[in-house]
Enzyme design. Structure first.
Site, PDB file in Angstrom:
ATOM      1  CB  SER A 156      11.340  58.895   8.441  1.00  0.00           C
ATOM      2  OG  SER A 156      11.611  60.303   8.351  1.00  0.00           O
ATOM      3  CB  SER A 182      12.255  62.038  11.009  1.00  0.00           C
ATOM      4  OG  SER A 182      11.014  61.414  11.117  1.00  0.00           O
ATOM      5  CE  LYS A 197      14.016  61.614   5.900  1.00  0.00           C
ATOM      6  NZ  LYS A 197      13.323  62.148   7.103  1.00  0.00           N
TER       7      LYS A 197
END
Lengths: 99, 495
Positions: B144, B168, B69
């Site tokens: 997210s 997330s 990420k």
């Protein structure tokens, strides 16, 4: 629960160092009012006898031996700077007209 | 894949190239990646193959590629956190978790898309455009960490790292049919994670199977002297727990269904898959009890005071001075640092980030601090007490991971409150620091989209979520006749 006004949002934006234009202020103020109204529900949930939790783990100071270890070089530290000069961060003037 | 590498059926270079080819074929439609590092990944893969042929002792995942990420800093690779304010920034160091991946020999395929600074539940708040759900390209992949979840669900990466501040990792896992784990707070180093909210953020795995998550969690977890919030305790045997769980014997285990996180208002198809999963656990010998956590109904409000407060403080470092974007205000002859900072932050931050910074500034401002932030911290104590009472009655707690399956892109973009509701079930774990896993529970009848079941355990008992998660996964695989992702559309055939 006081409603958050457009002027208050403008003031908060100044505190947060964000320039918001008129359209952004018109858009944000009502959204923030709705969010604040929603989160205000917790105001009566916990009494004075409930201790606050700031962190899931008890925080303690962490120490290490005072030994010199390699850090970032000046070039590495400056590598993401928008502007640099003589191995330093170059910044716009920091004092206002009145200073 | 680790097995195929070990027995010589394939090589790391071949595996890595196959994933790069898949990215080239489908990522134009999915947009899971913000940056792909083909050259670096192939070099790491070649080094892994050399180590293997030299007979060096290898980590089990050595040579298995992974996606990271974009909120985790990577030396020499761009890190933007999905924001324009960090466009083009190349960090000079690695996050501890990234350093551990590299040390174990996992080639890093690239950086995955995310809501800007991890603020969002749909990956629509990325400054670089949304990620699309591989199950239905018109729908959100969760947020997210939608990029990491979509990369794994679309076979662009076998493993990925995410971060979970309010759900997330788990919520994108649920809506993409992948496994996502939020470890115990402090169990995985946060050094080099660009902080959203320090007291809530946690790095964790995104994978296709529970065992893969356990392997990855053991690799990245454990104490880190560079992180003052890292717990200095040994990790439990996570891989062993996952393997034991897969045997399917849960006799003696008490599972608690959280009354406040199921029922009215939840999508019927999500609830149906949840009930089936609970029945499967009972079939393996678990005893089910209903537990009540009455303060959980206030978790969302508590979170949306604490998070913006911490975020507004954390994002103060984006001041246009030391790194990132610098924008000079128009029409100002000799702008001051403050003028430049204001113009830069207006141009560099998106709407959701501005919204939360302003909200946090308000919650922390004089006169409101006690009423909002201080009160939220007290409710946080009550939520933790609810967890303690519930774990006195049950070894693990269960709920659906998210109230609905993936919604359509754009559907909730202008309605922040509605968007925030997606994290209803995942947020309590972040407020208290307990670990949680989301395991795919099947497809909802209404729309044929994935749903997830969340398993929570007490702090530092991460092994329990792997044991129960692996048991449930094994039972569901039998029921489905194979992995859930096999039922996803063939993207290459439809593009």
């Amino acid at each position: 629960m006081p409603e958050i006004t457009r002027d208050e949002v403008a003031h908060l934006a100044t505190l947060a160092r964000i320039d918001l234009d008129d359209a952004e202020l018109d858009h944000l103020a009502p959204q923030l009012s709705v969010i604040l109204e929603s989160v205000a529900s917790i105001s009566a949930v916990a009494g004075a006898d409930v201790p606050p939790t700031s962190h899931p783990l008890p925080l303690t100071n962490v120490f290490r031996d005072d030994v010199v270890v390699p850090g970032l070089t000046a070039a590495q530290a400056l590598s993401g700077a928008p502007e640099q000069e003589q191995q330093r961060f170059a910044v716009p003037r920091i004092l206002g007209d009145e200073q | 894949m680790a097995g195929a590498l070990a027995d010589g059926t394939t090589t790391s270079v071949a595996l890595t190239q196959a994933h790069l080819d898949r990215i080239a074929a489908v990522d134009g439609a999915v947009h899971a990646f913000l940056h792909v590092d083909a050259e670096g990944a192939l070099a790491q893969a070649a080094a892994s193959d050399e180590r293997r042929s030299a007979g060096s002792p290898l980590h089990l995942l050595d040579g298995v590629p992974i996606a990271v990420k974009d909120v985790l800093v990577t030396e020499g690779l761009p890190t933007t956190c999905g924001s324009k304010i960090l466009e083009g920034w190349i960090p000079p160091y690695d996050a501890t978790v990234v350093a551990r991946l590299k040390a174990a020999g996992l080639p890093i395929l690239g950086k995955t898309n995310m809501d800007e600074f991890a603020m969002g539940s749909s990956t629509e708040h990325s400054a670089y455009g949304p990620t699309h759900n591989p199950w239905d390209l018109d729908r959100i992949p969760g947020g997210s960490g939608g990029g990491s979840a979509a990369a794994v669900a679309s076979y662009e990466a076998p493993l990925a790292l995410g971060t979970d501040t309010g759900g997330s990792i788990r919520q994108p896992g649920a809506v993409t049919g992948t496994v996502g784990v939020k470890p115990t707070y402090g169990g995985v180093s946060r050094y080099g994670l660009v902080a959203l909210a320090n007291s809530l953020d946690q790095v964790g795995p995104v994978t296709r199977t529970v065992l893969d998550s356990a392997l990855l969690h053991e690799l990245i977890g454990g104490h880190d002297p560079r992180d003052s919030t890292s717990a200095d305790v040994p990790l439990p045997d996570l891989v062993g727990a996952a393997r034991r769980g897969a045997d399917g014997d849960l006799s003696g285990l008490k599972v608690g269904v959280i009354r406040e996180l199921a029922g009215d208002g939840w999508q019927p198809g999500v609830m149906a898959r949840f009930t089936e999963s609970v029945d499967l656990l009972v079939g393996m010998g678990a005893e089910v009890v209903e537990v009540s956590c009455p303060t959980f109904v206030h978790a969302l409000a508590t979170y949306y005071l604490i998070l913006p407060a911490e975020a507004s403080s954390n994002l103060a470092k984006f001041d246009a001075m030391r790194y990132g974007l610098r924008v000079l205000p128009e029409g100002v002859a000799s702008p001051s640092a403050e003028d430049v900072m204001r113009a830069t932050r207006d141009a560099g931050f998106g709407d959701e980030v501005k919204r939360r910074i302003i909200l946090g500034t308000y919650a922390l401002s004089s006169g409101y601090y006690d009423a909002y932030y201080g009160q939220a911290q007290k409710v946080r104590t009550l939520i933790t007490r609810d967890f303690e009472a519930a774990f006195a009655q049950a070894d693990v707690l269960l709920s659906p991971t998210a109230p609905t399956t993936a919604f359509k892109l754009g559907e909730k973009l202008d309605d922040p409150l509605s968007m925030y509701l997606n994290d209803l079930a995942t947020i309590p774990a972040n407020l208290s620091g307990v670990p949680g896993i989301s395991v795919p529970s099947g497809l909802a009848d209404e729309d044929g989209l994935p749903a997830g079941i969340q398993i929570l355990a007490p702090a530092l008992a991460d092994d329990r979520v792997y044991r129960v998660g692996a048991a449930l996964e094994a039972a569901l695989l039998d029921a489905w006749g194979g992995p859930l992702l096999d039922k996803a559309p063939d993207l290459e055939g439809t593009l």
